[in-house]
Structures are given as C-alpha cells and as structure tokens.
Write an enzyme that holds these catalytic residues in place. Sequence first.
Site, PDB file in Angstrom:
ATOM      1  N   ASP A 113       0.849  -1.193   0.000  1.00  0.00           N
ATOM      2  CA  ASP A 113       0.000   0.000   0.000  1.00  0.00           C
ATOM      3  C   ASP A 113       0.881   1.238   0.000  1.00  0.00           C
ATOM      4  OD1 ASP A 113      -2.445   1.293  -0.039  1.00  0.00           O
ATOM      5  OD2 ASP A 113      -2.524   1.494   2.136  1.00  0.00           O
ATOM      6  N   HIS A 120      -3.742  14.139   0.526  1.00  0.00           N
ATOM      7  CA  HIS A 120      -3.991  13.287   1.693  1.00  0.00           C
ATOM      8  C   HIS A 120      -2.829  13.366   2.681  1.00  0.00           C
ATOM      9  CE1 HIS A 120      -5.150   9.907   4.172  1.00  0.00           C
ATOM     10  NE2 HIS A 120      -4.007   9.296   3.906  1.00  0.00           N
ATOM     11  N   ARG A 129       0.385  16.797  13.033  1.00  0.00           N
ATOM     12  CA  ARG A 129       1.567  17.609  13.338  1.00  0.00           C
ATOM     13  C   ARG A 129       1.289  19.065  12.994  1.00  0.00           C
ATOM     14  NH1 ARG A 129       3.264  13.369  10.300  1.00  0.00           N
ATOM     15  NH2 ARG A 129       3.672  14.721   8.509  1.00  0.00           N
ATOM     16  N   GLU A 186     -10.388   4.049   3.696  1.00  0.00           N
ATOM     17  CA  GLU A 186      -9.460   4.703   2.790  1.00  0.00           C
ATOM     18  C   GLU A 186      -9.868   4.336   1.373  1.00  0.00           C
ATOM     19  OE1 GLU A 186      -5.454   5.392   5.436  1.00  0.00           O
ATOM     20  OE2 GLU A 186      -5.374   3.933   3.793  1.00  0.00           O
ATOM     21  N   GLU A 188      -9.226   3.940  -2.247  1.00  0.00           N
ATOM     22  CA  GLU A 188      -7.981   3.767  -2.991  1.00  0.00           C
ATOM     23  C   GLU A 188      -8.237   3.089  -4.341  1.00  0.00           C
ATOM     24  OE1 GLU A 188      -4.734   2.170  -0.815  1.00  0.00           O
ATOM     25  OE2 GLU A 188      -5.433   2.938   1.129  1.00  0.00           O
ATOM     26  N   ASP A 220      -9.019   0.294   2.069  1.00  0.00           N
ATOM     27  CA  ASP A 220      -8.041  -0.168   3.046  1.00  0.00           C
ATOM     28  C   ASP A 220      -8.503   0.284   4.434  1.00  0.00           C
ATOM     29  OD1 ASP A 220      -5.692  -1.486   3.795  1.00  0.00           O
ATOM     30  OD2 ASP A 220      -4.580   0.392   3.857  1.00  0.00           O
ATOM     31  N   ARG A 224      -7.664   3.831  13.298  1.00  0.00           N
ATOM     32  CA  ARG A 224      -6.752   4.950  13.511  1.00  0.00           C
ATOM     33  C   ARG A 224      -6.164   4.965  14.919  1.00  0.00           C
ATOM     34  NH1 ARG A 224      -5.517   6.263   8.383  1.00  0.00           N
ATOM     35  NH2 ARG A 224      -7.346   6.888   7.174  1.00  0.00           N
ATOM     36  N   GLN A 227      -3.560   2.237  15.081  1.00  0.00           N
ATOM     37  CA  GLN A 227      -2.452   2.658  14.223  1.00  0.00           C
ATOM     38  C   GLN A 227      -1.603   3.737  14.903  1.00  0.00           C
ATOM     39  OE1 GLN A 227      -3.795   4.196  10.457  1.00  0.00           O
ATOM     40  NE2 GLN A 227      -1.740   4.659   9.728  1.00  0.00           N
ATOM     41  N   LYS A 240      -4.109  -1.949  10.286  1.00  0.00           N
ATOM     42  CA  LYS A 240      -4.438  -2.086   8.871  1.00  0.00           C
ATOM     43  C   LYS A 240      -4.720  -3.527   8.450  1.00  0.00           C
ATOM     44  CE  LYS A 240      -3.357   2.143   7.183  1.00  0.00           C
ATOM     45  NZ  LYS A 240      -4.166   2.940   6.249  1.00  0.00           N
ATOM     46  N   THR A 244      -8.736  -5.689   4.056  1.00  0.00           N
ATOM     47  CA  THR A 244      -8.630  -4.781   2.916  1.00  0.00           C
ATOM     48  C   THR A 244      -9.587  -5.306   1.855  1.00  0.00           C
ATOM     49  OG1 THR A 244      -6.294  -4.310   3.387  1.00  0.00           O
ATOM     50  CG2 THR A 244      -7.102  -3.802   1.171  1.00  0.00           C
ATOM     51  N   GLU A 345      -9.943  12.681   7.370  1.00  0.00           N
ATOM     52  CA  GLU A 345      -9.863  14.007   6.767  1.00  0.00           C
ATOM     53  C   GLU A 345     -11.224  14.693   6.729  1.00  0.00           C
ATOM     54  OE1 GLU A 345      -7.102  13.719   3.069  1.00  0.00           O
ATOM     55  OE2 GLU A 345      -7.890  11.719   3.497  1.00  0.00           O
TER      56      GLU A 345
END
Length: 397
Positions: A113, A120, A129, A186, A188, A220, A224, A227, A240, A244, A345
């Site tokens: 992946d 993103h 951050r 996610e 993808e 995917d 969170r 993770q 993860k 999937t 997001e």
Amino acid sequence: MALETWLDLPEDTPFGVANLPYGVFSPRGGPPRAGVRVGNHVLDLAAALDDPVFARPSLNEFLATGRQRWTETRARLTGLLTDERERPRVEGALHPLAEVSLHLPVEVADYVDFYASEQHATNVGRIFRPDSEPLTPNWKHLPIGYHGRSGTVVASGTPVVRPSGQRKPPDADAPVFGPSRRLDIEAEVGFVVGTGSPLGSPVPVKDFAEHVFGVCLVNDWSARDLQAWEYVPLGPFLGKSFATSVSPWLVPLDALEHARVAPPPRDPEPLPYLADAGDWALDLALEVRLNGEVVSRPPFATMYWTAAQMLAHLTINGASTRTGDLYASGTVSGPERDQFGSLLELTWGGREPLTLADGVTRGFLEDGDEVTITATAPGPGGERIGFGEVTGRILPA
C-alpha cells in the site's frame, strides 16, 4: 467512437464493449470460473472461448500468460460481441449478473500500500503535526509505502469485523485493550500484476504496462487509534491488517487509454529511475457512500505519484513481483473538502463530525455502517468505463 454490439445493453452502461473487465463468478450450481462483465451480464469465458485456462477459481493462470495473450484475448472478445454471426455461440454463455456470485478476482500473492496523494499526506500531517511541516522530508522524493497482509484481502461484500487491539487515549498513562473507536475507510485504487519480475531485476517505469494487467477499487480499512499507538517506529501493522476490501472487477489497462492524462508537476524532479515514461496518471472519478449517502468524490488524476512510478520504486531494490501481486495507491484525496478519501480528513480527526441527511453524525464508523466506493473513467465516444463497487459493512467486535 463507441463500439457497436449486437447485445441489448442498458443505455449509458459503464460496462460496454469498450470496457470488458475481468472477474471470477459462480453460476447457480456451478464452480467458480472467469468471466467478463458486459452490461448486466457476465460472459463465461471458458464457454465462450473454449479455453480451460478460464475454468479456474482465479485469474492468475491467465494473467501469467502476459501482455500479448491479454491483448489477443481482448480482441477476440470484442469480435465475439460485435459480430452478429457470433451471437448464437455467445448468448448461451451469458449469465444475468443478478443470478451469479462474485469472488476475489485473483489469488493475491503480495500486497503493498502506497501513500501517493499529496493532498492526503498534507491533510494527515496537518491533523497530527499542526506545528510542523505537513509533509515529511522524503515525501516528494519517493513513493512511500508499506507491505501489507495479502491473507486479509477480501472480496467486496465481505463483512468487516471491528478490530480490537491496544490503544492509548491521550490522557492515559498506559495503553488499554479493546475494540477500535476510530475505525476509518481509505478510498484507494489498486493495480494487479499479471507478469511477475525476477529477484534482482527492477521494473522500469516504461515497462509498467508489460507487467500490470488491470485496475480495481480498494478500501483499506484503518483503525486509527490502534495505528496511532503502534506505528512508531516501524509503521502500519494491526491497525491495517484486519481487512482490505477489493472490487470484483479488474479493468484492463487496455480499456483505459482514454483515461490517461499527464501527471501533475513535480518539484523537485524525481531521480532518473522515477522519471515519467508516457502519461500514466489516470483520470478516475471516485465516489464514496456512507450508508447510501455520497460523502466524497475523490479525483484520482491529482495523485502525485503514478502507478508506473510506484511499481518502479517497489522493485528498484531488486524485490521480485509475482502474478497476483496487488499494490494500492493509498488514500485518494483532492483539494476540496468534499474530495477527501477518508473520514479522518472529512471530520478533521473526528473534531468536525459529518452530519448525514437524516441528522445522524459520524466522526468515525459505527457498527452497522456500510461503505461503498465506486469509480468511472473516460472511454471512447463519450462513454464512461465502470469499475463496479467495493463495499463492506461493519460488524461488532
């Protein structure tokens, strides 16, 4: 110009003769076998082509035959579906889509992946951050990725059990164990390798289409909170690897000629082994639905790294590839808020929950929620090329 066919296809179907995506299906009372979707039917390839390679429960054996065979088979199928004289032979091999079961199209060998969307990666950096540069120093120099777990790649429609694991609440001194509270999606795009490459032999960008057979959709699923606690210093693991999901149809690269566009500008210029060779950015329009409601429309054409560059980087150290290898793009996100490809997001880390049409709010996924991702791409004569859908419903831990 759109191809004419003797088939009675639904108006504006995204599964016309210009598409012909491959999958694996089971007819009523029959074993799994290969087929292509055309309109609302599946064509049994073993029956239509009198070829036993298609009477298998995966496409792997066919994919391993290589580019020339892929091209010849596509041309043969196009002829069968556009020549009225072939109608008596083909009609008996057509199965209504509603009467078959769909399976994983390939036996997945390895799964990688990537993290190829600048938008993103920037969003994630800003969420986690806020006082630092959102992109890490290496991001614009190489397609970042991680090796996933091929054994938990599942077919669209497979329920997803909420994972449990360690998570550390921000105000806690020690981690706790329990079901994920920040379960995410996610959206993808996936790429399936047909012809592998030997150990020690990198695949150049220019040889992408000699190795990759086709394209599918990927969700995917991501825990969170698991993770966030586990990923330092080695990256994604249990957050993860629980599931999937992939769509049942592989759209051949040959069906996407009209979807090829120039990639976005790169600054700085990538190293020579990542230099573009042909336009392999793809103009795919994704759509994400949560419990039937559209919550996002991510544009794939904005991805910073192309699938050809991803394959080149994946193999530049001499790593081998095998028939059935799957690699995915990472979350697809565009510049607008309604183009973000993850709830992380869309809700800005859960701080700004989505409000759905029925008044229900979501920060992350709840038990019983169903997520469906679809996509289309430009085809000849104004047609749209369809990818089907990848869907999954969340079950309790």
